[in-house]
Design a protein around this motif. Structure first.
Motif: not given
Length: 354
Positions: A10-21, A31-39, A43-45, A58-61
């Motif tokens: 997941x890249x960013x949790x700014x939009x609440x819809x992604x939390x529902x997904x 399917x499984x959630x692996x990791x997330x990033x957020x600028x 919010x990301x943590x 870090x986005x590149x990571x």
């Protein structure tokens, strides 16, 4: 694929819809959630802790992780193009939250990257996943109401009445830089639905978009009238200051009529004792009156939003997007042309360039 389960980042949790997904995906066996990033690190943590996955600062990571098979992007809208391009150039397929981008140039960057990299890409429009909308589209395509002459769709939310929404973590929605305006933010759902349902782009639009009950956002209400080459009129009305509702969609043809009720947030939240989702009247079956199609009713709009998760995973596994990049651009063209019409008082023709 990294394992027997599709690895989703997941890249960013700014939009609440992604939390529902994400909540739905946690229960999937494929399917499984692996990791997330957020600028926004805080919010990301917080989201990482909630979903029990690592936060990658870090986005590149996160783009380099081999255990991620596809990325869901749910950042502020003005970050969509940069993140989608970066992800696909790093070899990652993308599910992108709506709206596609704040400009047509941003949409075109995404389209060019999809074509150049060959990566799977899809927009996340919940209306395309909803059984009621799918049924209405099939009825139109099958000629159940004959030639369609007029469509009205109301898609509304009450969020601008909420102090928490306009002053809290979701306040980016009302930033002209991050998200253009509230009609831009939410009417794109209904605009994509219209294009998807009738299978054609409009030839012109006339619109009014403004603040009518509040002054906290660039706009709170808008209505656009679209004309199609075959003569069809369609009105899309969207307001962010709607407390309750019932009738959502009307489709009028020369052989029948389709009515949908309770198809948006306010109307899904407040329903009568015996609600009917979609009903059909046909001239050649007039003795039946209104035919209740018996389609299931959701308990609330959150169920519709969460309903994207299963079709997303299935579409990714099949290698077929739910909504292509080229299709995603259409709703942005339609909404930006609507803003131009509202600003100038003129009918705006398509194709439109911002």
């Amino acid at each position: 694929m990294s394992s027997s389960k599709i690895g989703i980042g997941i890249l960013s949790f700014a939009h609440g819809h992604v939390s529902a997904y994400a909540r739905m995906i946690r229960g999937f066996d494929d399917a499984k959630l692996v990791a997330c990033w957020d600028h926004d690190i805080a919010r990301g943590e917080a989201a990482a802790e909630r979903f029990e996955i690592p936060f990658v600062p870090h986005l590149e990571d996160i783009l380099a992780r081999e255990d991620i098979d596809v990325l869901m992007i749910a950042s502020e809208t003005n970050r969509h193009a940069d993140l989608a391009v970066a992800a696909m150039e790093a070899g990652k397929p993308v599910l992108l939250q709506k709206p596609m981008a704040t400009t047509l140039a941003g949409c075109d960057r995404i389209i060019e990257t999809v074509e150049r990299t060959g990566q799977w890409f899809s927009m996340a429009f919940q209306m395309r996943c909803d059984p009621q909308n799918i049924a209405m589209k099939e009825l139109v395509e099958d000629g159940a109401v004959g030639r369609v002459g007029f469509i009205r769709r109301r898609h509304c939310i009450p969020v601008l009445f909420s102090k928490e929404f306009v002053e809290g973590a979701t306040a980016w929605h009302i930033s002209p830089e991050a998200n253009v305006g509230m009609f831009f933010d939410d009417a794109t759902h209904a605009l994509d639905w219209l294009y998807w349902t009738v299978g054609a782009k409009p030839v012109s639009v006339m619109a009014e978009i403004d603040n009518v009950l509040t002054d906290v956002a660039p706009d709170d209400t808008g209505s656009a009238i679209f004309r199609f080459e075959d003569g069809l009129f369609a009105t899309i009305t969207n307001t962010s200051v709607c407390l309750a509702g019932e009738n959502t969609t009307e489709i009028y043809g020369d052989r029948g009529v389709i009515i949908q009720n309770h198809g948006d947030g306010p109307s899904a939240a407040i329903k009568p004792p015996h609600p009917i989702g979609v009903k059909l009247y046909q001239k050649d079956k007039a003795e039946l009156g209104w035919q209740d199609l018996g389609l299931p009713m959701v308990s609330g709009q959150g169920d519709r939003i969460a309903g994207v998760a299963r079709p997303f995973v299935d579409a990714f596994k099949a290698g077929e997007p739910m909504c292509t990049a080229e299709e995603g651009r259409v709703s942005i063209e339609m909404v930006l042309a609507s803003y131009r019409s509202a600003a100038t008082g003129q009918r705006i023709a398509f194709p439109f360039e911002d």
